[in-house]
Design a protein around this motif. Structure first.
Motif, PDB file in Angstrom:
ATOM      1  N   SER A 134       2.382   1.729  -3.395  1.00 41.33           N
ATOM      2  CA  SER A 134       1.393   2.155  -4.389  1.00 41.33           C
ATOM      3  C   SER A 134       1.005   3.614  -4.193  1.00 41.33           C
ATOM      4  O   SER A 134       0.765   4.342  -5.161  1.00 41.33           O
ATOM      5  CB  SER A 134       0.158   1.258  -4.319  1.00 41.33           C
ATOM      6  N   ILE A 135       0.959   4.061  -2.927  1.00 43.29           N
ATOM      7  CA  ILE A 135       0.654   5.476  -2.654  1.00 43.29           C
ATOM      8  C   ILE A 135       1.760   6.369  -3.215  1.00 43.29           C
ATOM      9  O   ILE A 135       1.492   7.404  -3.845  1.00 43.29           O
ATOM     10  CB  ILE A 135       0.498   5.707  -1.137  1.00 43.29           C
ATOM     11  N   ALA A 139      -0.158   2.300 -10.302  1.00 46.21           N
ATOM     12  CA  ALA A 139      -0.382   2.343  -8.855  1.00 46.21           C
ATOM     13  C   ALA A 139      -1.725   1.732  -8.487  1.00 46.21           C
ATOM     14  O   ALA A 139      -1.851   1.030  -7.466  1.00 46.21           O
ATOM     15  CB  ALA A 139      -0.305   3.788  -8.365  1.00 46.21           C
ATOM     16  N   MET A 140      -2.732   1.967  -9.313  1.00 44.13           N
ATOM     17  CA  MET A 140      -4.060   1.411  -9.019  1.00 44.13           C
ATOM     18  C   MET A 140      -4.068  -0.110  -9.120  1.00 44.13           C
ATOM     19  O   MET A 140      -4.804  -0.793  -8.406  1.00 44.13           O
ATOM     20  CB  MET A 140      -5.096   2.019  -9.971  1.00 44.13           C
ATOM     21  N   LEU A 184      -6.472  -1.738  -1.639  1.00 40.33           N
ATOM     22  CA  LEU A 184      -7.595  -1.084  -0.967  1.00 40.33           C
ATOM     23  C   LEU A 184      -8.931  -1.790  -1.193  1.00 40.33           C
ATOM     24  O   LEU A 184      -9.849  -1.667  -0.375  1.00 40.33           O
ATOM     25  CB  LEU A 184      -7.723   0.371  -1.439  1.00 40.33           C
ATOM     26  N   ALA A 233       1.467   6.389  -7.022  1.00 41.44           N
ATOM     27  CA  ALA A 233       0.323   7.195  -7.452  1.00 41.44           C
ATOM     28  C   ALA A 233       0.600   8.686  -7.268  1.00 41.44           C
ATOM     29  O   ALA A 233       0.254   9.512  -8.124  1.00 41.44           O
ATOM     30  CB  ALA A 233      -0.932   6.790  -6.682  1.00 41.44           C
ATOM     31  N   CYS A 292      -4.611  10.146  -2.648  1.00 40.91           N
ATOM     32  CA  CYS A 292      -3.394  10.941  -2.878  1.00 40.91           C
ATOM     33  C   CYS A 292      -3.737  12.417  -2.992  1.00 40.91           C
ATOM     34  O   CYS A 292      -3.011  13.290  -2.512  1.00 40.91           O
ATOM     35  CB  CYS A 292      -2.687  10.462  -4.146  1.00 40.91           C
ATOM     36  N   SER A 333      -2.649  -1.594  -5.817  1.00 43.97           N
ATOM     37  CA  SER A 333      -3.234  -1.138  -4.559  1.00 43.97           C
ATOM     38  C   SER A 333      -4.108  -2.229  -3.935  1.00 43.97           C
ATOM     39  O   SER A 333      -4.931  -2.845  -4.612  1.00 43.97           O
ATOM     40  CB  SER A 333      -4.079   0.115  -4.789  1.00 43.97           C
ATOM     41  N   SER A 364      -2.752   5.865   3.963  1.00 47.68           N
ATOM     42  CA  SER A 364      -2.643   6.383   2.601  1.00 47.68           C
ATOM     43  C   SER A 364      -2.585   7.907   2.597  1.00 47.68           C
ATOM     44  O   SER A 364      -1.749   8.515   1.924  1.00 47.68           O
ATOM     45  CB  SER A 364      -3.834   5.904   1.761  1.00 47.68           C
ATOM     46  N   MET A 389      -7.219   4.749  -5.396  1.00 50.59           N
ATOM     47  CA  MET A 389      -5.965   5.309  -4.902  1.00 50.59           C
ATOM     48  C   MET A 389      -5.794   6.807  -5.204  1.00 50.59           C
ATOM     49  O   MET A 389      -5.443   7.589  -4.296  1.00 50.59           O
ATOM     50  CB  MET A 389      -4.795   4.512  -5.493  1.00 50.59           C
ATOM     51  N   LEU A 447       0.825  -1.206   0.000  1.00 46.25           N
ATOM     52  CA  LEU A 447       0.000   0.000   0.000  1.00 46.25           C
ATOM     53  C   LEU A 447       0.863   1.262   0.000  1.00 46.25           C
ATOM     54  O   LEU A 447       0.611   2.204  -0.761  1.00 46.25           O
ATOM     55  CB  LEU A 447      -0.926   0.002   1.218  1.00 46.25           C
TER      56      LEU A 447
END
Length: 484
Positions: free
Chosen positions: A71-72, A90-91, A96, A75, A198, A94, A129, A194, A68
């Motif tokens: 990926s944050i 990034a998505m 999430l 993104a 951000c 993720s 995040s 995501m 996570l």
């Protein structure tokens, strides 16, 4: 009676009608069977495996937490660089989506323990995040408001539909025997959980909480409607309910799950209604502008700046449509009144206010403010720095060319000629000055005196004219200079 009636009891016409009815019923049955085979999903659903896989994706610790965070960062970098490809990457990684599916499924099958774990892990994921994104944008020196970032601050009806149908596709794919991985990846991209988080961190880092609020609203929409879609699909597929040994506890859990499900649906329905109403309002506002201001023909240097059009919807009756026209040509008042009458013919625009901001009525500072707004709004869509600079220079050059027309110069010059008999000529311009700390635009009047006038008389008349001009134009920054 005829021979046919005696022998068979029915006429040839009746036989034909019966055959048509029989054929029609057969056709309807065939179509029904075809549609059933085409759309039926219960027979190919593996409830136990689906539940197990969803529950396995809920925990947030160890590897999942690092995935996570990474990926944050990816993104955030992609949003900062305005790179769609990086944001998509990034998505895809993720994690999430797991707790959201867990919440929807647990509500559908009355699994209070899974719901508790899903809520806990979802909250931790969101907080982590936002903190990660905030630290990145706060410490990173480049903070351009890219189009990828700004696109996540104003959700509309399309975001609601994407989240809902994306959630449907995701749960149906997870429920199928032999999960369709490509669908899961596609939904991860389409619902875009995501980037809004951000953008929340970005808004907080640059001190613009309204960006953060809009992005969090979009994330909330995505979460609610993905969870709602999960709830509906699981109910439709008739997943077995979680049973508890204690019948009283089972009834209590069922009631709590039902109440929670209803509470989730209420804001989802309210959100959909609000966003749908705003979408209809903006659609009618665009139609109104196309029929009025966009087709208006300016005779001189005036022009409609469509990039500065502001359409704001409010359900309390304070909606606003604001258009900006630049240049020295004013739109006649009777034309504006006609537009207001036309606006009232649109059912959703009756209570909205129509503001027409025209260049000829604004002072220099306001015009330069509009140029700045135009630049900020367009730079997110420009390809490179050179194009941004070209746009700004073109707008500033246009303002400079018309700067002398921003005051009633003709009337001022006539009054000055009547009041000062020694005056031979008068000019006006804006002069840009700086003390290397700030930049100021100063209005300057250039006066030319008749030959033979003494210096003392010139100084006295110039001082008197300066006081008169400051009072006449309500501008204390005026300067009067003598020219040869």
């Amino acid at each position: 009676m005829s021979e046919n009636q005696l022998e068979g009891g029915a006429t040839p016409g009746q036989d034909t009608g019966d055959e048509v009815k029989k054929d029609f019923k057969g056709l309807i049955g065939s179509v029904r069977k075809f549609l059933s085979d085409l759309l039926e999903i219960r027979s190919n659903t593996d409830a136990a495996a689906t539940k197990e896989s969803i529950i396995a994706d809920i925990p947030f610790k160890g590897h999942t937490s690092w995935i996570l965070v990474c990926s944050i960062f990816i993104a955030s970098i992609g949003l900062n660089a305005n790179s769609t490809a990086v944001v998509i990457g990034a998505m895809l990684i993720s994690p999430l989506m797991g707790p959201i599916l867990g919440m929807g499924m647990s509500l559908a099958i009355n699994d209070i323990d899974t719901l508790r774990r899903s809520l806990k892990n979802f909250t931790v994921m969101v907080v982590l995040s936002v903190i990660t994104a905030f630290l990145f944008f706060y410490l990173f020196p480049l903070r351009d408001e890219s189009s990828e970032l700004l696109a996540r601050t104003k959700p509309d009806i399309r975001d609601v539909l994407i989240a809902f149908f994306g959630g449907l596709a995701l749960v149906i794919a997870r429920a199928k025997k032999g999960t369709i991985a490509s669908v899961i990846f596609g939904v991860a991209i389409a619902t875009a959980l995501m980037p809004p988080l951000c953008t929340v961190g970005f808004g907080l880092a640059i001190g613009k909480p309204w960006y953060a609020a809009g992005a969090m609203y979009l994330f909330t929409i995505n979460t609610i409607f993905i969870g709602l879609a999960t709830f509906l699909v699981i109910k439709f597929l008739r997943f077995p309910m979680v049973r508890y040994a204690n019948s009283h506890r089972r009834r209590l859990i069922a009631r709590l799950a039902s109440i929670t499900g209803i509470l989730v649906m209420i804001p989802a329905g309210f959100t959909f209604y609000q966003v749908f109403q705003e979408s209809l309002f903006k659609k009618q506002a665009q139609e109104f502008l196309r029929d009025t201001i966009e087709v208006y023909q300016f005779d001189g240097a005036g022009r409609y700046v469509d990039n500065l059009t502001k359409i704001e919807y409010a359900d309390d009756g304070t909606s606003l449509i604001e258009v900006v026209c630049m240049g020295d040509e004013l739109i006649p008042e009777n034309v504006i009144n006609t537009w207001r009458t036309q606006k009232n013919q649109y059912s959703r625009l009756k209570d909205a206010e129509l503001h027409i901001i025209q260049g000829g009525k604004d002072d220099s500072e306001e015009k330069f403010t509009y140029v700045s707004e135009l630049y900020e709004k367009n730079k997110a869509e420009l390809l490179n720095k050179d194009e941004q600079i070209r746009l700004l220079e073109a707008e500033v050059a246009s303002l400079t060319m018309n700067a002398g027309k921003q005051i009633p110069f003709q009337a001022i010059s006539a009054e000055a000629k009547a009041n000062y008999e020694n005056l031979a000529g008068l000019g006006f311009s804006y002069q840009i000055q700086t003390d290397f700390n700030k930049l100021d635009t100063v209005p300057v009047f250039q006066v030319k005196w008749k030959n033979g006038v003494s210096n003392n008389q010139k100084e006295a008349d110039a001082k008197k004219m300066l006081g008169w001009l400051k009072l006449r134009l309500q501008d204390s920054t005026l300067v009067v200079k003598e020219v040869e």
